[in-house]
Write a protein that holds these residues in place. Structure first.
Motif, mmCIF file in Angstrom:
data_model
loop_
_atom_site.group_PDB
_atom_site.id
_atom_site.type_symbol
_atom_site.label_atom_id
_atom_site.label_comp_id
_atom_site.label_asym_id
_atom_site.label_seq_id
_atom_site.Cartn_x
_atom_site.Cartn_y
_atom_site.Cartn_z
ATOM 1 N N GLU A 159 0.845 -1.195 0.000
ATOM 2 C CA GLU A 159 0.000 0.000 0.000
ATOM 3 C C GLU A 159 0.874 1.235 0.000
ATOM 4 O O GLU A 159 2.085 1.142 0.234
ATOM 5 N N LEU A 160 0.254 2.372 -0.297
ATOM 6 C CA LEU A 160 0.981 3.639 -0.216
ATOM 7 C C LEU A 160 0.996 4.035 1.254
ATOM 8 O O LEU A 160 -0.039 4.400 1.830
ATOM 9 N N LYS A 161 2.186 3.958 1.864
ATOM 10 C CA LYS A 161 2.277 4.175 3.315
ATOM 11 C C LYS A 161 1.894 5.609 3.671
ATOM 12 O O LYS A 161 2.301 6.544 2.995
ATOM 13 N N GLY A 162 1.117 5.749 4.731
ATOM 14 C CA GLY A 162 0.767 7.076 5.231
ATOM 15 C C GLY A 162 -0.229 7.801 4.348
ATOM 16 O O GLY A 162 -0.459 8.997 4.522
ATOM 17 N N SER A 206 -0.919 11.556 -0.285
ATOM 18 C CA SER A 206 0.290 11.375 0.516
ATOM 19 C C SER A 206 1.163 12.621 0.371
ATOM 20 O O SER A 206 1.312 13.161 -0.726
ATOM 21 N N LEU A 207 1.708 13.053 1.499
ATOM 22 C CA LEU A 207 2.646 14.194 1.472
ATOM 23 C C LEU A 207 4.065 13.712 1.723
ATOM 24 O O LEU A 207 4.956 14.516 1.979
ATOM 25 N N ASN A 208 4.242 12.399 1.645
ATOM 26 C CA ASN A 208 5.539 11.803 1.959
ATOM 27 C C ASN A 208 6.186 11.314 0.652
ATOM 28 O O ASN A 208 5.815 10.269 0.111
ATOM 29 N N SER A 209 7.158 12.090 0.159
ATOM 30 C CA SER A 209 7.725 11.755 -1.157
ATOM 31 C C SER A 209 8.440 10.395 -1.116
ATOM 32 O O SER A 209 8.403 9.643 -2.084
ATOM 33 N N GLU A 210 9.041 10.061 0.036
ATOM 34 C CA GLU A 210 9.708 8.750 0.158
ATOM 35 C C GLU A 210 8.710 7.621 -0.053
ATOM 36 O O GLU A 210 8.978 6.651 -0.777
ATOM 37 N N GLN A 214 8.608 4.829 -3.016
ATOM 38 C CA GLN A 214 8.585 3.374 -2.731
ATOM 39 C C GLN A 214 7.435 2.701 -3.453
ATOM 40 O O GLN A 214 7.577 1.622 -4.025
ATOM 41 N N ALA A 215 6.259 3.363 -3.433
ATOM 42 C CA ALA A 215 5.078 2.776 -4.092
ATOM 43 C C ALA A 215 5.291 2.714 -5.601
ATOM 44 O O ALA A 215 4.933 1.719 -6.242
#
Ligand SMILES: Cc1ncc(COP(=O)(O)O)c(C=O)c1O
Length: 413
Positions: A159-162, A206-210, A214-215
């Motif tokens: 899944e797309l984390k966060g 998501s606001l988390n580019s990392e 990963q996704a």
């Protein structure tokens, strides 16, 4: 005590919030309240900024569900490379706006036969969500004498984390589980359908580019393995999107540059298997969310056991997400301003409510605002996506909000 919202993207003139060169009060005088206004120039800049950091071969698709307002769709049809639709209503809107059929893909569970037939007749790509949908589309195609143009939507094992909304991983009504995909791809090959590719959408907001990188990496690896095993080739792999916008205090704007650099690396890594295959990024709110405002007028001001309430002519029937009822677990305040920012000295803590007879109709809870009086205009930013089209507009039979797109060249007054 509270972290601030991300800075206001809109300019002010003589203390008043401006949109596309027009003061909010002028728009209110023209349209009445409540209304949504979208600034096309902000959408154009967002697309341009994104294209500047993405590899040039990446195709940018607009997820029409984010905002299907026809003038905005017409504008986007010229700016992006394709559109993602989720119903035959959105199909009609996309075609009318000028999206070319071969650039439209239709995702979403529960497509009815009439919708599949409309998709076949229009020549768009159907993103298959189940084995049953594949059978129905195949049968319809044979009856109509049309070779279905299809992509397979995969429910990945990640899944797309966060993410604000998780659309992949675990058990889901969306797509075909990745472990079932080889069998279905085999069937697709046998049926000799017009195979356009894979669709792997793992999450949104998501606001988390990392986490996004990963996704994307995991989606590409999965696509690579599935295509290798099936021996199929395809013109497209849609790796979803997931890019979010800051809504709540403390959230920061996403920097898309590392995402672009990472996608370039992925393309290089998979260059042999992917030669002839284009990657699609499918984005909704990231393209339009920050370009829109919702404006409502204060109709009443009252106190209840020591707390001040501003009661407005707009509310959750127009803007469900603002009220916290579109997927938030714990409600947080959207960025809310008074249109006239001139006198910000005397702030007070207020509750802002709409006109509905439900305590859920909250526009702002214990929020600091300059002192507002009856007749003042309240501006809610970050409202260009999932606004009126994602709200219960028929509830209590209030009028629908007006909508306007301020053209990119607009510099009124
Ligand atoms: C299949 C699909 N594509 C695109 C989107 C758009 O997401 P966002 O507006 O967060 O970019 C969604 C959102 O639910 C979706 O389900």
């Amino acid at each position: 005590m509270n972290a601030p919202h991300a800075p206001l993207l809109f300019s002010t003139r003589n203390g008043e919030i401006m949109l596309g060169g027009t003061a909010v009060s002028q728009l209110a005088a023209r349209l009445g309240t409540p209304f949504y206004a979208y600034d096309a120039s902000l959408i154009h800049s967002r697309v341009a900024e994104l294209r500047a950091v993405l590899p040039s071969s990446i195709q940018l698709h607009y997820a029409i569900k984010a905002n299907p307002y026809p003038p905005l769709l017409r504008d986007l049809a010229d700016l992006v490379d394709g559109g993602d639709i989720a119903s035959s209503g959105e199909l009609a809107a996309a075609l009318q706006a000028g999206f070319k059929p071969q650039t439209i893909s239709f995702a979403g569970p529960g497509k009815r036969d009439a919708e599949l037939e409309a998709a076949l007749q229009a020549g768009i790509t159907v993103n298959l969500e189940s084995a049953g949908e594949l059978e129905r589309l195949h049968t319809l195609g044979q009856r109509l004498g049309i070779r279905p143009r299809i992509a397979l939507r995969i429910n990945p094992d990640f899944e797309l984390k966060g993410a604000g909304m998780r659309m992949g991983g675990g058990t889901k009504p969306f797509g075909i589980d990745s472990e079932q995909a080889p069998g279905i791809l085999h069937k697709i090959k046998r049926m000799e359908l017009d195979f356009q590719g894979l669709h792997i959408f793992s999450g949104s907001q998501s606001l988390n580019s990392e986490a996004i990188m990963q996704a994307h990496k995991a989606a590409l690896l999965l696509a690579h393995d599935l295509l290798n095993a099936s021996g199929l080739t395809c013109p497209h792999i849609n790796i979803g999107g997931g890019l979010g916008i800051p809504y709540f205090p403390g959230e920061q704007r996403l920097d898309p540059a590392p995402i672009g650099t990472h996608l370039q690396q992925c393309l290089e890594e998979h260059s042999v298997r992917l030669s002839g295959t284009k990657l699609i990024l499918e984005l909704g709110r990231y393209l339009v969310g920050e370009a829109g405002i919702y404006v409502t007028r204060v109709v009443d001001r009252k106190t209840s056991r020591g707390e001040t309430f501003l009661i407005c002519d707009g509310g959750m029937h127009h803007h469900l997400a603002l009220s916290g009822n579109l997927g938030q677990v714990i409600r947080k305040n959207y960025p809310v301003y008074i249109a006239d920012q001139a006198d910000t000295a005397a702030t007070e803590i207020v509750n802002i409510h709409g006109p509905l007879c439900t305590p859920l109709d909250i526009l702002g809870h214990k929020i600091a605002l300059p002192r507002a009086k009856v007749g003042d205009l309240i501006v809610v930013t970050q409202s260009g996506a999932y606004g009126s089209s994602a709200s219960p507009v028929n509830f209590l039979s209030h009028p629908r909000p007006a909508e306007v797109l301020l053209p990119a060249s607009c510099c009124a007054d």
